[in-house]
Design a protein around this motif. Structure first.
Motif, short mmCIF file in Angstrom:
data_model
loop_
_atom_site.label_atom_id
_atom_site.label_comp_id
_atom_site.label_asym_id
_atom_site.label_seq_id
_atom_site.Cartn_x
_atom_site.Cartn_y
_atom_site.Cartn_z
N ALA A 126 8.43 -3.39 -4.40
CA ALA A 126 7.14 -3.07 -5.00
C ALA A 126 6.03 -4.00 -4.56
CB ALA A 126 7.26 -3.06 -6.52
N ALA A 127 6.34 -5.28 -4.38
CA ALA A 127 5.31 -6.23 -3.98
C ALA A 127 4.74 -5.88 -2.62
CB ALA A 127 5.88 -7.65 -3.97
N ALA A 128 5.57 -5.32 -1.75
CA ALA A 128 5.12 -4.97 -0.40
C ALA A 128 4.47 -3.59 -0.33
CB ALA A 128 6.31 -5.01 0.56
N TYR A 129 5.02 -2.63 -1.09
CA TYR A 129 4.59 -1.24 -0.93
C TYR A 129 3.87 -0.67 -2.14
CZ TYR A 129 7.66 -1.49 3.12
OH TYR A 129 8.25 -1.86 4.31
N GLY A 130 3.72 -1.44 -3.20
CA GLY A 130 2.97 -0.96 -4.36
C GLY A 130 3.86 -0.33 -5.42
#
Length: 199
Positions: A126-130
């Motif tokens: 999630a931190a990378a792709y939202g």
């Protein structure tokens, strides 16, 4: 507005994935009835491209192969080929009057596991792709859990994506290494999710 758009993308992606194929692999064939074989061959092709141009992944290619082999049994759960767009990012979605008008850039489409779709990447990273909440709601897919093979498969698909993003910059002649550095970090992140960290 953005949340509603993400839900629309999820719903559109589900429609695409509702189309069944007769075998896994490229739309024009040849196909294979075994998703594990098709996906591992896809990753092997990417790794071979990297080795051919001596791309520094930050990881030994054989270590990546070991990680894939350790978790490949999770791929056996996929038994029905579905049409996969794979490249369904915001830049490939055309919007008019607040609604999706069309999706473009289909050359990477194939028959495979719907969980390989870009919208599911953030379920593991999630931190990378939202945040995946609105995409998942639009798609109608329940959350993935840590213990299910779905999560393992999705991590393997994140591994594949990171490898592509690292290696393609050499073939595309990029001089800006921003993507390369970012993707190498994602590769290390997903290797950790798959149980492998640097000593």
């Amino acid at each position: 507005m953005l949340d509603g758009y993400k839900e629309q993308v999820g719903a559109a992606n589900r429609q695409i994935n509702s189309i069944r194929g007769t075998a896994f692999g490229p739309l024009a064939g040849p196909g294979n009835t075994c998703w594990r074989r098709v996906f591992t061959d896809i990753v092997e092709d990417v790794l071979a491209d990297g080795e051919r141009r001596r791309v520094d992944l930050g990881w030994d290619c054989d270590t990546v192969r070991e990680v894939l082999a350790e978790h490949a049994a999770s791929l056996d759960e996929v038994s029905e080929p579905r049409l996969v767009e794979w490249d369904l990012w915001d830049s490939n979605v055309m919007v008019r009057d607040g609604k999706i008008a069309c999706v473009i850039d289909h050359e990477r489409a194939f028959f495979g596991d719907p969980l390989i779709e870009a919208g599911f990447a953030s379920t593991q990273m999630a931190a990378a792709y939202g945040d995946s909440t609105h995409f998942m709601r639009g798609y109608g897919h329940p959350p993935l859990t840590e213990t299910e093979t779905e999560s393992v498969r999705r991590r393997l698909y994140c591994l594949h994506l990171a490898l592509i993003m690292v290696i393609e910059i050499v073939y595309r002649g990029h001089t800006d290494i921003t993507q390369y550095d970012w993707a190498r970090e994602r590769l290390t992140e997903v290797m950790a999710l798959l149980g492998r960290t640097r000593r």
